[in-house]
Structures are given as structure tokens and as C-alpha cells.
Design a protein around this motif. Structure first.
Motif, short mmCIF file in Angstrom:
data_model
loop_
_atom_site.label_atom_id
_atom_site.label_comp_id
_atom_site.label_asym_id
_atom_site.label_seq_id
_atom_site.Cartn_x
_atom_site.Cartn_y
_atom_site.Cartn_z
N PHE A 1 0.83 -1.20 0.00
CA PHE A 1 0.00 0.00 0.00
C PHE A 1 0.87 1.26 0.00
O PHE A 1 1.90 1.30 0.67
CB PHE A 1 -0.91 0.02 1.24
N ASP A 2 0.40 2.30 -0.72
CA ASP A 2 1.11 3.57 -0.62
C ASP A 2 0.66 4.28 0.67
O ASP A 2 -0.26 3.81 1.36
CB ASP A 2 0.85 4.44 -1.87
N THR A 3 1.32 5.39 1.00
CA THR A 3 1.07 6.04 2.29
C THR A 3 -0.40 6.40 2.51
O THR A 3 -0.96 6.12 3.57
CB THR A 3 1.94 7.32 2.40
N ASP A 4 -1.04 7.02 1.50
CA ASP A 4 -2.44 7.42 1.67
C ASP A 4 -3.35 6.21 1.86
O ASP A 4 -4.33 6.26 2.61
CB ASP A 4 -2.92 8.24 0.47
N MET A 5 -3.02 5.13 1.18
CA MET A 5 -3.82 3.90 1.34
C MET A 5 -3.66 3.34 2.76
O MET A 5 -4.63 2.84 3.35
CB MET A 5 -3.43 2.85 0.29
N ILE A 6 -2.46 3.45 3.29
CA ILE A 6 -2.26 2.97 4.68
C ILE A 6 -3.07 3.86 5.64
O ILE A 6 -3.69 3.37 6.58
CB ILE A 6 -0.76 2.92 5.06
N TYR A 7 -3.09 5.17 5.36
CA TYR A 7 -3.91 6.07 6.18
C TYR A 7 -5.37 5.61 6.15
O TYR A 7 -6.05 5.58 7.17
CB TYR A 7 -3.84 7.51 5.64
N TYR A 8 -5.83 5.24 4.95
CA TYR A 8 -7.23 4.81 4.83
C TYR A 8 -7.47 3.52 5.63
O TYR A 8 -8.43 3.44 6.41
CB TYR A 8 -7.59 4.58 3.35
N ALA A 9 -6.59 2.54 5.42
CA ALA A 9 -6.80 1.24 6.07
C ALA A 9 -6.69 1.36 7.60
O ALA A 9 -7.51 0.79 8.34
CB ALA A 9 -5.77 0.23 5.55
N SER B 1 -8.40 11.48 1.00
CA SER B 1 -8.14 11.31 -0.44
C SER B 1 -9.09 10.24 -0.96
O SER B 1 -8.96 9.07 -0.60
CB SER B 1 -6.69 10.88 -0.65
N ILE B 2 -10.04 10.65 -1.78
CA ILE B 2 -11.02 9.69 -2.30
C ILE B 2 -10.32 8.66 -3.20
O ILE B 2 -10.71 7.49 -3.24
CB ILE B 2 -12.21 10.39 -3.02
N SER B 3 -9.28 9.10 -3.88
CA SER B 3 -8.60 8.15 -4.77
C SER B 3 -7.92 7.04 -3.96
O SER B 3 -7.96 5.87 -4.36
CB SER B 3 -7.60 8.87 -5.67
N ALA B 4 -7.32 7.40 -2.81
CA ALA B 4 -6.67 6.38 -1.98
C ALA B 4 -7.72 5.39 -1.45
O ALA B 4 -7.51 4.18 -1.46
CB ALA B 4 -5.92 7.03 -0.82
N ALA B 5 -8.87 5.95 -1.01
CA ALA B 5 -9.94 5.09 -0.50
C ALA B 5 -10.42 4.15 -1.60
O ALA B 5 -10.60 2.95 -1.38
CB ALA B 5 -11.10 5.94 0.01
N MET B 6 -10.58 4.70 -2.79
CA MET B 6 -11.07 3.88 -3.91
C MET B 6 -10.03 2.85 -4.33
O MET B 6 -10.37 1.74 -4.71
CB MET B 6 -11.45 4.77 -5.10
N ARG B 7 -8.75 3.21 -4.24
CA ARG B 7 -7.70 2.24 -4.59
C ARG B 7 -7.79 1.02 -3.67
O ARG B 7 -7.65 -0.11 -4.10
CB ARG B 7 -6.31 2.88 -4.49
N CYS B 8 -8.05 1.27 -2.38
CA CYS B 8 -8.18 0.16 -1.43
C CYS B 8 -9.38 -0.72 -1.81
O CYS B 8 -9.29 -1.94 -1.78
CB CYS B 8 -8.35 0.68 0.00
N HIS B 9 -10.48 -0.07 -2.16
CA HIS B 9 -11.68 -0.83 -2.54
C HIS B 9 -11.46 -1.58 -3.85
O HIS B 9 -11.94 -2.70 -4.01
CB HIS B 9 -12.89 0.10 -2.66
N LEU B 10 -10.73 -0.97 -4.77
CA LEU B 10 -10.48 -1.64 -6.06
C LEU B 10 -9.63 -2.90 -5.85
O LEU B 10 -9.83 -3.90 -6.53
CB LEU B 10 -9.78 -0.67 -7.03
#
Lengths: 269, 262
Positions: free
Chosen positions: A116-124, A180-189
């Protein structure tokens, strides 16, 4: 990665999903559920502690500085005082798993740490911290131990039904943490099965995600046109612990356009 | 690295608990019946077909480093012949044993891709030592039981499974010893115990050096403090995993190293 806005004073009530409010009420009113959760809490806490100390590997600021910094920042953003311990194990999963049995901790799959990139880790992490903050983790931890038999059928179904709605709230918490909606969506994708290398093609940044996600969701909506399809969606809601990934994604994306923006402007975004 | 190969006798590398469990198992009538059933019905052939047809066989030409480690390990633990070795496509960081009378080793692709030569030697050595210790037979019995368990009385199936699970736990101690003996590196041996859990880069940050668990010490101490106050921990371990808890493995390895020093 942009600097995150701290949502000091944030209360769960400000972003809780309306379905969670309703289902939580049902859950609290049901004596069978309350009795079952209480009994499980007493019986499985040793089991969970043994697993935590003997099977998982505890991380610290020294061994996992990046994840720890993110955890501290997420707790600050979401205004959550109790910093949970972090553990890890080799797991091909896209969710940080919160756990609360006398003590709170987060289990971070190594897949997240390594991919995961940093923003994705923030989301998770934000998603998991919200589950602790909102009290979901008390129920989700025990839900794994609810046996499947005639006696537990009703409480089990109510718990599953509640957890789906709770997941929608915790997704919102994740978005508030990563902003970041893109980071959240990347996690869902990733959860939907898109290969890790391809998620950036469609959701590298917010602009790209805002363009692509509605098109994707439109296709999912067309899957629930007839009665049989609606029925199968209902069955899934009552039997699976996890809600359908596309449905969760759709709910979060629509909140992004309304509640999220209002909250961020309230807190100075 | 692979010069000066030292030979280890079974007394050294087989853990006493493992030996006792294996002796008890092989002298047991139920195990004898299962082993006879396997031989009489040609089950090993079925197993070999299922697994070997899905894996890539590694040779001296395709994987010279792996083969060098394998040969060295076979000398260390005095194996009569070099076992076949296969690669399996999987995310899990594990190596395993297959077959019964002609055991073979399986390495997962992620393992091969991510570990260095010394770790690879340790992993292969631990599997080679397991072959010498007779673990392949037990693992094969577990496989058979898994396949036919639903066709035999439930209680018998559960008793046999529990007995084999207990054996499997003790096998891990022998495997850990062999890893240590082959690499003579305490830090690496402990790291491979949580090799299934974390990346090499992160494992290095635990700073595990000779006889010291580094950053893991805190968790190690917490575990034993909890264990001392909760007698149900052994039973929980049996339910939770086919492997002993990591702190228990470290404790057992430490005892072996101390014993060896004396």
C-alpha cells in the motif's frame, strides 16, 4: 501526500451511517445478542490474547516506523486518544483488522505494509481506528466466534446485519483519515480484485477517481435490476460477514459528495 | 559458505520431545494400521500424482544454488539419497515435505524469491533433517486422515488428528535445531520463526543477535508472563495452530544452545 486536516473534537455521531444507528438500536434491544456477546467476551479473551502474543509479531516504532507514524497521525486526525498496539502476520488481505478483548490492537497484514502507498495505509488504519472509536471492534472481535447453530441463528444474523452498516461508517472514518477519495477507492479496487499494478491507471489521483468510479458503479447498479438479483443481495447481507465490496464502494463514494465535504469544511478544509 | 560441512548425528539434531512423540506414534497400533492401509492401497502414488503434477521440479541446471544447499544438507544430516525438490506457486512463505517412502521437499516461490543463500540453506537443511527424523511419514498420515477422515468414526478421526497435530508441533523444534545447526546463526534462526509473518527488511529491524531477541524480547516476556498465569495456554495452542507459539520455539532453541554449549 497532502498534509492532513486534524478533526479535533470529531464525534462518531457526525459521520455515522444512518443504517448503523438503526441496526445498533436493534442489536442493543435484543437480549439474546447481549447475552451471547457477554458470554463470548468472557470465554474467548484468553484465546485472543494467546493468539496476539504467541502467533502474531508485535511492531514498534523502531521496527515499523512508517506505520507507527501513520497510526499516531490517524489517531490525532480522528481525535482518538487510546493508541492501540500494532501486530502483523503474513496475510494476503487489504484490511487492517481491529481487535478488542480487554485490550485493543490492530493486526496489519504484511500485504498492506509491503504494497500500500502512504495514503492507502492512512485509509486502512483510519478505517480500523474508527472501528475502535465507534465500538464496532467490540462486536466484530466476538462475531468471529459466534457458532452457527439453531440457537444462535437470530443473534448471528443481527450481528452480521449490524456489521455491514458499521463497515460503511468505518469506511467513512478511513476517508476522513486519508482525506483522499482516490486512496480510499484504490483500497476498494484491490478488494474488488483489480491487480495492484493497475489501480493507479484508474485512481491515481482524486480527479481520475472522480471520473472513473461513477462509470464502474453504474455497471454494478445494473446487476441489481430484477427481483432475483435484489433477493440475492439481501441474502448476502444476512449471511456474509463482509458486505459486497461494490456496495460499500458505492456508499462511500456517494457520501464523499455530500457528508464528507460538509464535515471537512466544518473542520477547516 | 558451504565449505567445511559438519556431520550431525540424530542425537544432536532431533529434539527429545519430537523423538518421544515419534516413538510413541510408531509403536501405536492405530498408526501401524494407517501406514499399512497407505501401502496396501497405493496412496503414495495418488499423492505423488496430485502434487508433483502441479509443481515445477528443480534440478541442478535450473536452480544450482538450491541444489548446492540441498547436497550440503544431505551430507550434514546423513541422508542416503538426495530427495527431489519442487517449487510451488504460492504467497505463503513456507517449505514443506511431501511423499512417504520417497519424501520430497517443496519450496514456495515467494520463499525462493525473497531469501538469501544462507537462509535458503537453513530452510532446506530443516526439511532434510525432518526427512531423516521420519517426519514425512507423519505428514503423509495427516494427509490421508484429512482425505478419509469423514468416512471413519468421528471420535476416532478426532483422536488421531489430535495425536498427529501434537506430533507436528514437536517436529518444529527439530526443524528449528537443524536450521540453527546448518547456519550457526541465532538471529537468522529466530527471524525465520517469524519469517512467515514479516518481511526480511522488517525482521532485520528487530536486531536479533546471538542469544538475544532484540526488539522481540518485550513480546517474549509478555507471553511468558501471561503463560505463567494461564494454564489453558497449552490447550489454546493446540486449537490455534499446528505450530508452537513463536516464544515457545525460541525458548526451546535457547535451551538447546545452552545444552550444546555444556
Amino acid at each position: 501526500m497532502n498534509a492532513k486536516i486534524k478533526l479535533h473534537g470529531l464525534k462518531t455521531e457526525e459521520f455515522i451511517h444512518s443504517k448503523e444507528v438503526k441496526r445498533k438500536g436493534e442489536l442493543l434491544e435484543n437480549k439474546q445478542v447481549q447475552k451471547l456477546l457477554k458470554e463470548l467476551n468472557e470465554q474467548v479473551s484468553s484465546f485472543i490474547t494467546a493468539q496476539r502474543l504467541g502467533k502474531y509479531v508485535r511492531l514498534s516504532r523502531k521496527t515499523a516506523p512508517v506505520i507507527y507514524d501513520i497510526l499516531y497521525d490517524v489517531c490525532d486526525i480522528l481525535d482518538y486518544d487510546e493508541i492501540p498496539e500494532l501486530y502483523t502476520e503474513r496475510l494476503y488481505a487489504a484490511d487492517v483488522i481491529p481487535c478488542r478483548a480487554k485490550r485493543s490492537y490492530l493486526l496489519v497484514p504484511d500485504f498492506i505494509i509491503n504494497n500500500f502507498d502512504t495514503d492507502m495505509i492512512y485509509y486502512a488504519v483510519g478505517n480500523a481506528v474508527t472501528m475502535l472509536k465507534a465500538g464496532h471492534a467490540d462486536i466484530s472481535t466476538m462475531a468471529n466466534f459466534v457458532p452457527l447453530n439453531m440457537l444462535t441463528a437470530v443473534p448471528r444474523t443481527l450481528i452480521i446485519h449490524f456489521l455491514h452498516a458499521a463497515d460503511m461508517t468505518s469506511d467513512r472514518g478511513g476517508l476522513l483519515a486519508c482525506q483522499s477519495i482516490s486512496a480510499a477507492m484504490r483500497c476498494h479496487l484491490i478488494e474488488l480484485g483489480l491487480p495492484h499494478s493497475e489501480i493507479y491507471n484508474v485512481a491515481a489521483n482524486d480527479k481520475k477517481a472522480e471520473k472513473y468510479i461513477p462509470l464502474l458503479l453504474k455497471k454494478f447498479e445494473s446487476l441489481r435490476e430484477n427481483t432475483i438479483q435484489k433477493l440475492s443481495g439481501g441474502i448476502q447481507n444476512f449471511t456474509y460477514f463482509e458486505g459486497a465490496a461494490a456496495e460499500m464502494m458505492s456508499d462511500l463514494f456517494s457520501w464523499y459528495g455530500s457528508g464528507y465535504k460538509q464535515l471537512m469544511s466544518k473542520y477547516g478544509g | 559458505m558451504l565449505d567445511n560441512i559438519v556431520f550431525f548425528s540424530e542425537d544432536v539434531f532431533i529434539d527429545s520431545r519430537d523423538k518421544a512423540a515419534m516413538d510413541a506414534l510408531y509403536n501405536n497400533d492405530a498408526s501401524k494400521t494407517i501406514l499399512k492401509f497407505i501401502s496396501d492401497n497405493g496412496l503414495e502414488g495418488i499423492y505423488e500424482y496430485i502434487y508433483k503434477s502441479s509443481y515445477a521440479r528443480l534440478t541442478e541446471n535450473t536452480s544450482p544454488v538450491i541444489f548446492e544447499c540441498l547436497k550440503t544438507s544431505c551430507e550434514m544430516f546423513a541422508l542416503d539419497s538426495i530427495p527431489e525438490i519442487y517449487a510451488e506457486f504460492s504467497y505463503e512463505n513456507t517449505a514443506s515435505l511431501g511423499g512417504m517412502n520417497k519424501p520430497f521437499i517443496t519450496l514456495n516461490t515467494e520463499y525462493i524469491r525473497t531469501v538469501d543463500k544462507k537462509t535458503l540453506l537453513g530452510i532446506i537443511a530443516s526439511k532434510t533433517a525432518e526427512i531423516k527424523a521420519g517426519h514425512a511419514q507423519v505428514r503423509f498420515m495427516m494427509w490421508v486422515l484429512e482425505m478419509v477422515g469423514q468416512y471413519i468414526p468421528a471420535l476416532l478421526s478426532k483422536i488421531l488428528t489430535a495425536a498427529l497435530d501434537e506430533c507436528e508441533k514437536n517436529m518444529v523444534y527439530t526443524s528449528d535445531r537443524a536450521f540453527y545447526l546448518a547456519t550457526r546463526n541465532y538471529g537468522l534462526t529466530v527471524q525465520q520463526m517469524f519469517g512467515n509473518k514479516i518481511s526480511k527488511e522488517m525482521a532485520d529491524r528487530f536486531c536479533i543477535t546471538d542469544n538475544k531477541c532484540g526488539e522481540y524480547c518485550f513480546q517474549y516476556d509478555d507471553f511468558f508472563e501471561y503463560k505463567n498465569n494461564h494454564s489453558e495456554l497449552h490447550m489454546l495452542q493446540s486449537i490455534l495452530s499446528s505450530q508452537p507459539f513463536i516464544p515457545v520455539r525460541i525458548e526451546r532453541l535457547n535451551a538447546f544452545i545452552e545444552e550444546e554449549a555444556i
